[in-house]
Design a protein around this motif. Structure first.
Motif, mmCIF file in Angstrom:
data_model
loop_
_atom_site.group_PDB
_atom_site.id
_atom_site.type_symbol
_atom_site.label_atom_id
_atom_site.label_comp_id
_atom_site.label_asym_id
_atom_site.label_seq_id
_atom_site.Cartn_x
_atom_site.Cartn_y
_atom_site.Cartn_z
ATOM 1 N N ILE A 18 0.837 -1.202 0.000
ATOM 2 C CA ILE A 18 0.000 0.000 0.000
ATOM 3 C C ILE A 18 0.873 1.253 0.000
ATOM 4 O O ILE A 18 0.610 2.202 -0.750
ATOM 5 C CB ILE A 18 -0.985 -0.020 1.189
ATOM 6 C CG1 ILE A 18 -1.998 -1.152 1.016
ATOM 7 C CG2 ILE A 18 -1.697 1.325 1.324
ATOM 8 C CD1 ILE A 18 -2.810 -1.466 2.261
ATOM 9 N N LEU A 22 0.541 4.205 -2.811
ATOM 10 C CA LEU A 22 -0.093 5.489 -2.477
ATOM 11 C C LEU A 22 0.447 6.686 -3.263
ATOM 12 O O LEU A 22 -0.341 7.573 -3.631
ATOM 13 C CB LEU A 22 -0.008 5.755 -0.980
ATOM 14 C CG LEU A 22 -1.070 5.020 -0.153
ATOM 15 C CD1 LEU A 22 -0.743 5.078 1.324
ATOM 16 C CD2 LEU A 22 -2.450 5.604 -0.411
ATOM 17 N N CYS A 43 -2.783 10.969 1.774
ATOM 18 C CA CYS A 43 -1.887 9.842 1.483
ATOM 19 C C CYS A 43 -0.715 9.807 2.462
ATOM 20 O O CYS A 43 -0.323 8.730 2.936
ATOM 21 C CB CYS A 43 -1.386 9.895 0.039
ATOM 22 S SG CYS A 43 -2.631 9.427 -1.176
ATOM 23 N N ILE A 46 -1.996 8.402 5.699
ATOM 24 C CA ILE A 46 -2.164 6.948 5.617
ATOM 25 C C ILE A 46 -0.810 6.262 5.787
ATOM 26 O O ILE A 46 -0.683 5.287 6.535
ATOM 27 C CB ILE A 46 -2.818 6.534 4.282
ATOM 28 C CG1 ILE A 46 -4.237 7.093 4.163
ATOM 29 C CG2 ILE A 46 -2.833 5.011 4.147
ATOM 30 C CD1 ILE A 46 -4.825 6.985 2.768
ATOM 31 N N GLU A 61 -9.770 7.702 3.770
ATOM 32 C CA GLU A 61 -8.506 6.967 3.671
ATOM 33 C C GLU A 61 -8.703 5.614 3.000
ATOM 34 O O GLU A 61 -7.880 5.193 2.180
ATOM 35 C CB GLU A 61 -7.897 6.794 5.077
ATOM 36 C CG GLU A 61 -7.404 8.096 5.662
ATOM 37 C CD GLU A 61 -7.061 8.005 7.132
ATOM 38 O OE1 GLU A 61 -6.215 8.807 7.573
ATOM 39 O OE2 GLU A 61 -7.624 7.140 7.853
ATOM 40 N N LEU A 64 -8.940 6.106 -0.722
ATOM 41 C CA LEU A 64 -7.630 6.376 -1.329
ATOM 42 C C LEU A 64 -6.765 5.119 -1.365
ATOM 43 O O LEU A 64 -6.021 4.909 -2.327
ATOM 44 C CB LEU A 64 -6.921 7.518 -0.607
ATOM 45 C CG LEU A 64 -7.509 8.902 -0.868
ATOM 46 C CD1 LEU A 64 -6.799 9.960 -0.040
ATOM 47 C CD2 LEU A 64 -7.450 9.263 -2.342
ATOM 48 N N ILE A 65 -6.860 4.280 -0.344
ATOM 49 C CA ILE A 65 -6.124 3.004 -0.365
ATOM 50 C C ILE A 65 -6.620 2.150 -1.530
ATOM 51 O O ILE A 65 -5.825 1.586 -2.288
ATOM 52 C CB ILE A 65 -6.255 2.262 0.979
ATOM 53 C CG1 ILE A 65 -5.487 3.001 2.076
ATOM 54 C CG2 ILE A 65 -5.756 0.821 0.851
ATOM 55 C CD1 ILE A 65 -5.741 2.483 3.483
ATOM 56 N N ALA A 68 -5.374 3.551 -4.728
ATOM 57 C CA ALA A 68 -3.941 3.283 -4.905
ATOM 58 C C ALA A 68 -3.706 1.853 -5.378
ATOM 59 O O ALA A 68 -2.913 1.608 -6.294
ATOM 60 C CB ALA A 68 -3.190 3.541 -3.596
#
Length: 123
Positions: A18, A22, A43, A46, A61, A64-65, A68
């Motif tokens: 991850i 990111l 990011c 995270i 979050e 966004l994970i 990514a």
């Protein structure tokens, strides 16, 4: 990771995968300059949580994970992604992403389903 499916635990390798992915989201040209700066900030947050083994993530979050992981899979499988600037990915970064291909394939369905659930919850 706090979620209804508490059986799912991220491993150190998952964290590394991850963290490697990111920056793809942080460097994506999505939205206004303020939105891009905000995504970059989130990011970084995270990454700090992953490095500190903090197992709770906000909905933003989690999205966004998922983005990514999806961006890494798109890049590694050659799927065009209009938001992904592949020119910034050097050989070292590409090799790092490639080392995590199996992990991305394993994580993506979980995060994709989780994000679908979150979208339904917030509608």
């Amino acid at each position: 990771m706090n979620h209804a499916n508490n059986n799912f635990k991220l491993t150190r390798n998952d964290f590394d995968a991850i963290i490697a992915a990111l920056p793809l989201v942080a460097s994506a040209n999505i939205g206004s300059p303020d939105e891009i700066a905000h995504n970059q900030f989130v990011c970084e947050c995270i990454i700090n949580k992953l490095l500190a083994h903090i197992p709770t993530y906000s909905a933003e979050e989690m999205f966004l994970i998922c983005d990514a992981i999806g961006a890494a899979l798109d890049f590694l499988t050659g799927i065009p992604n209009e938001y992904l600037s592949t020119s910034i990915i050097d050989d070292k970064w590409k090799n790092e992403l490639t080392q995590h291909l199996f992990t991305y394939n394993r994580l993506y369905p979980y995060f994709d389903n989780l994000c679908d659930e979150l979208e339904m919850k917030f509608k």
